[in-house]
Write a protein that holds these residues in place. Structure first.
Motif, PDB file in Angstrom:
ATOM      1  N   THR A  93       0.802  -1.228   0.000  1.00 35.91           N
ATOM      2  CA  THR A  93       0.000   0.000   0.000  1.00 35.91           C
ATOM      3  C   THR A  93       0.834   1.279   0.000  1.00 35.91           C
ATOM      4  O   THR A  93       0.489   2.235  -0.715  1.00 35.91           O
ATOM      5  N   PRO A  94       1.943   1.373   0.752  1.00 37.32           N
ATOM      6  CA  PRO A  94       2.723   2.619   0.715  1.00 37.32           C
ATOM      7  C   PRO A  94       3.206   2.992  -0.690  1.00 37.32           C
ATOM      8  O   PRO A  94       3.321   4.186  -1.005  1.00 37.32           O
ATOM      9  N   CYS A  95       3.474   1.998  -1.522  1.00 33.99           N
ATOM     10  CA  CYS A  95       3.937   2.288  -2.879  1.00 33.99           C
ATOM     11  C   CYS A  95       2.852   3.007  -3.685  1.00 33.99           C
ATOM     12  O   CYS A  95       3.145   3.879  -4.517  1.00 33.99           O
ATOM     13  N   PHE A  96       1.590   2.670  -3.427  1.00 41.42           N
ATOM     14  CA  PHE A  96       0.500   3.338  -4.129  1.00 41.42           C
ATOM     15  C   PHE A  96       0.269   4.744  -3.579  1.00 41.42           C
ATOM     16  O   PHE A  96      -0.088   5.660  -4.326  1.00 41.42           O
ATOM     17  N   VAL A  97       0.469   4.936  -2.289  1.00 39.03           N
ATOM     18  CA  VAL A  97       0.377   6.284  -1.733  1.00 39.03           C
ATOM     19  C   VAL A  97       1.420   7.185  -2.402  1.00 39.03           C
ATOM     20  O   VAL A  97       1.121   8.303  -2.841  1.00 39.03           O
ATOM     21  N   GLN A  98       2.641   6.684  -2.509  1.00 40.11           N
ATOM     22  CA  GLN A  98       3.698   7.454  -3.163  1.00 40.11           C
ATOM     23  C   GLN A  98       3.386   7.660  -4.651  1.00 40.11           C
ATOM     24  O   GLN A  98       3.690   8.717  -5.222  1.00 40.11           O
ATOM     25  N   HIS A  99       2.791   6.666  -5.269  1.00 40.68           N
ATOM     26  CA  HIS A  99       2.434   6.738  -6.686  1.00 40.68           C
ATOM     27  C   HIS A  99       1.497   7.916  -6.953  1.00 40.68           C
ATOM     28  O   HIS A  99       1.575   8.569  -8.000  1.00 40.68           O
ATOM     29  N   TYR A 100       0.611   8.197  -6.002  1.00 40.94           N
ATOM     30  CA  TYR A 100      -0.377   9.265  -6.166  1.00 40.94           C
ATOM     31  C   TYR A 100       0.048  10.566  -5.491  1.00 40.94           C
ATOM     32  O   TYR A 100      -0.772  11.463  -5.294  1.00 40.94           O
ATOM     33  N   ARG A 101       1.326  10.675  -5.138  1.00 40.13           N
ATOM     34  CA  ARG A 101       1.796  11.817  -4.350  1.00 40.13           C
ATOM     35  C   ARG A 101       1.373  13.168  -4.959  1.00 40.13           C
ATOM     36  O   ARG A 101       0.843  14.030  -4.255  1.00 40.13           O
ATOM     37  N   GLU A 102       1.613  13.367  -6.237  1.00 32.51           N
ATOM     38  CA  GLU A 102       1.312  14.663  -6.849  1.00 32.51           C
ATOM     39  C   GLU A 102      -0.188  14.940  -6.864  1.00 32.51           C
ATOM     40  O   GLU A 102      -0.628  16.066  -6.577  1.00 32.51           O
ATOM     41  N   ILE A 103      -0.975  13.933  -7.202  1.00 31.14           N
ATOM     42  CA  ILE A 103      -2.429  14.118  -7.249  1.00 31.14           C
ATOM     43  C   ILE A 103      -2.965  14.425  -5.859  1.00 31.14           C
ATOM     44  O   ILE A 103      -3.836  15.298  -5.683  1.00 31.14           O
ATOM     45  N   LEU A 104      -2.453  13.736  -4.859  1.00 32.87           N
ATOM     46  CA  LEU A 104      -2.885  13.980  -3.491  1.00 32.87           C
ATOM     47  C   LEU A 104      -2.532  15.399  -3.043  1.00 32.87           C
ATOM     48  O   LEU A 104      -3.334  16.089  -2.411  1.00 32.87           O
ATOM     49  N   ALA A 105      -1.325  15.838  -3.392  1.00 32.77           N
ATOM     50  CA  ALA A 105      -0.887  17.181  -3.011  1.00 32.77           C
ATOM     51  C   ALA A 105      -1.779  18.243  -3.643  1.00 32.77           C
ATOM     52  O   ALA A 105      -2.099  19.265  -3.008  1.00 32.77           O
ATOM     53  N   GLU A 106      -2.202  18.004  -4.889  1.00 32.26           N
ATOM     54  CA  GLU A 106      -3.085  18.954  -5.568  1.00 32.26           C
ATOM     55  C   GLU A 106      -4.415  19.105  -4.842  1.00 32.26           C
ATOM     56  O   GLU A 106      -5.041  20.167  -4.910  1.00 32.26           O
ATOM     57  N   ARG A 107      -4.841  18.029  -4.166  1.00 24.71           N
ATOM     58  CA  ARG A 107      -6.106  18.073  -3.421  1.00 24.71           C
ATOM     59  C   ARG A 107      -5.896  18.475  -1.961  1.00 24.71           C
ATOM     60  O   ARG A 107      -6.823  18.436  -1.161  1.00 24.71           O
ATOM     61  N   GLY A 108      -4.652  18.864  -1.611  1.00 21.73           N
ATOM     62  CA  GLY A 108      -4.376  19.313  -0.255  1.00 21.73           C
ATOM     63  C   GLY A 108      -4.334  18.202   0.768  1.00 21.73           C
ATOM     64  O   GLY A 108      -4.541  18.438   1.967  1.00 21.73           O
ATOM     65  N   ARG A 109      -4.026  16.986   0.331  1.00 17.95           N
ATOM     66  CA  ARG A 109      -3.995  15.843   1.247  1.00 17.95           C
ATOM     67  C   ARG A 109      -2.548  15.498   1.595  1.00 17.95           C
ATOM     68  O   ARG A 109      -1.656  15.586   0.752  1.00 17.95           O
ATOM     69  N   SER A 110      -2.334  15.098   2.825  1.00 14.25           N
ATOM     70  CA  SER A 110      -0.993  14.833   3.334  1.00 14.25           C
ATOM     71  C   SER A 110      -0.570  13.394   3.045  1.00 14.25           C
ATOM     72  O   SER A 110      -1.163  12.444   3.573  1.00 14.25           O
ATOM     73  N   VAL A 111       0.454  13.256   2.223  1.00 15.26           N
ATOM     74  CA  VAL A 111       1.008  11.926   1.943  1.00 15.26           C
ATOM     75  C   VAL A 111       1.578  11.326   3.220  1.00 15.26           C
ATOM     76  O   VAL A 111       1.415  10.125   3.494  1.00 15.26           O
ATOM     77  N   GLU A 112       2.236  12.145   4.017  1.00 10.78           N
ATOM     78  CA  GLU A 112       2.851  11.655   5.254  1.00 10.78           C
ATOM     79  C   GLU A 112       1.801  11.102   6.212  1.00 10.78           C
ATOM     80  O   GLU A 112       2.015  10.064   6.855  1.00 10.78           O
ATOM     81  N   ALA A 113       0.655  11.774   6.297  1.00 17.29           N
ATOM     82  CA  ALA A 113      -0.414  11.295   7.180  1.00 17.29           C
ATOM     83  C   ALA A 113      -0.982   9.972   6.684  1.00 17.29           C
ATOM     84  O   ALA A 113      -1.267   9.062   7.482  1.00 17.29           O
ATOM     85  N   LEU A 114      -1.134   9.846   5.379  1.00 14.71           N
ATOM     86  CA  LEU A 114      -1.637   8.599   4.812  1.00 14.71           C
ATOM     87  C   LEU A 114      -0.652   7.454   5.049  1.00 14.71           C
ATOM     88  O   LEU A 114      -1.052   6.329   5.383  1.00 14.71           O
ATOM     89  N   LEU A 115       0.630   7.727   4.886  1.00 15.92           N
ATOM     90  CA  LEU A 115       1.647   6.705   5.121  1.00 15.92           C
ATOM     91  C   LEU A 115       1.666   6.283   6.594  1.00 15.92           C
ATOM     92  O   LEU A 115       1.782   5.091   6.909  1.00 15.92           O
TER      93      LEU A 115
END
Length: 242
Positions: A196-218
């Motif tokens: 699962t962490p690999c998919f969170v990183q995969h969507y890093r840019e899209i998540l950032a555009e929506r104001g979502r924290s990759v670090e929190a998801l990880l």
């Protein structure tokens, strides 16, 4: 073993490159979760167009995840969808996972497109409906369970006569049943906390555009062994159908 009907896994995509250090691919993780030996499993590359066997020649069908989008309606998707409709009509057990869930829903008359809430990825709480407690497949799961998620598109409308079996905060259609032996689940019961962490990183840019924290998801990723009970149960149902 080989003289009996195989489990057929419809391979609709391949793992992302960052998962290369983890052995196997969707079909291997699904077969292992179902407790099926690879020698008893037949894998068909859907994107290559088959060829497809008669549905009655297989004990059951599992449809993998994919990086493709059902809304693109590529020719191979239409061919796979038509074949799946025939399998459901013949009451062959079918389980669609993530993209497979969406493809099955589309084939049966549902509507699939981009999730208006954005990407759902990470370890997410799935809440099952009361109907799930009576379902032959999902009744093995607790009413609330953690599950691994990674998707951009969703089933926006279930097929007519489908039964809703689960939801999450970002996804109203986490699972459905159609008839007596066809199911779709948006979550990935074959994933674990390494994947699962690999998919969170995969969507890093899209998540950032929506104001979502990759670090929190990880940080929120955790094991979700409860969801694997679904694979074990489906594997048992398919064995009974052989």
């Amino acid at each position: 073993m080989t003289s009996r009907k195989p489990l057929l896994i419809l391979k609709t995509g391949r793992k992302i490159p960052s998962l290369d250090p983890i052995p196997g691919d969707y079909e291997d993780w699904i077969a292992a979760g179902m407790g099926w030996e690879r020698a008893a499993v037949r894998v068909i590359d859907a994107a290559a167009g088959g060829p497809y066997p008669e549905p009655a020649a297989v004990a059951g069908i599992a449809i993998t995840g994919s990086g493709s989008m059902v809304s693109d309606q590529a020719p191979w998707m239409r061919k796979a969808a038509d074949w799946l409709v025939g399998a459901v009509r013949q009451e062959v057990p079918v389980l669609g996972i993530c993209f497979g869930h969406q493809l099955l829903a589309h084939a049966l008359g549902g509507r699939v497109d981009d999730n208006p809430r954005g990407v759902e990825v990470g370890t997410v709480e799935v809440r099952l409906t009361e109907a799930a407690a009576l379902d032959p497949l999902l009744s093995v799961l607790p009413a609330r369970l953690p599950a691994q998620l990674s998707h951009r598109q969703s089933v926006l409308e279930l097929p007519p006569e489908a039964t809703l079996l689960g939801s999450s905060a970002m996804e109203p259609h986490q699972g459905f049943a159609f008839g007596s032996c066809a199911w779709g689940v948006q979550f990935h019961p074959e994933f674990d906390e390494r994947i699962t962490p690999c998919f969170v990183q995969h969507y890093r840019e899209i998540l950032a555009e929506r104001g979502r924290s990759v670090e929190a998801l990880l940080a929120a990723i955790r094991p979700a062994p409860e969801s694997r009970g679904l694979l074990q149960r489906f594997g048992a149902l398919v064995r009974e159908a052989r």
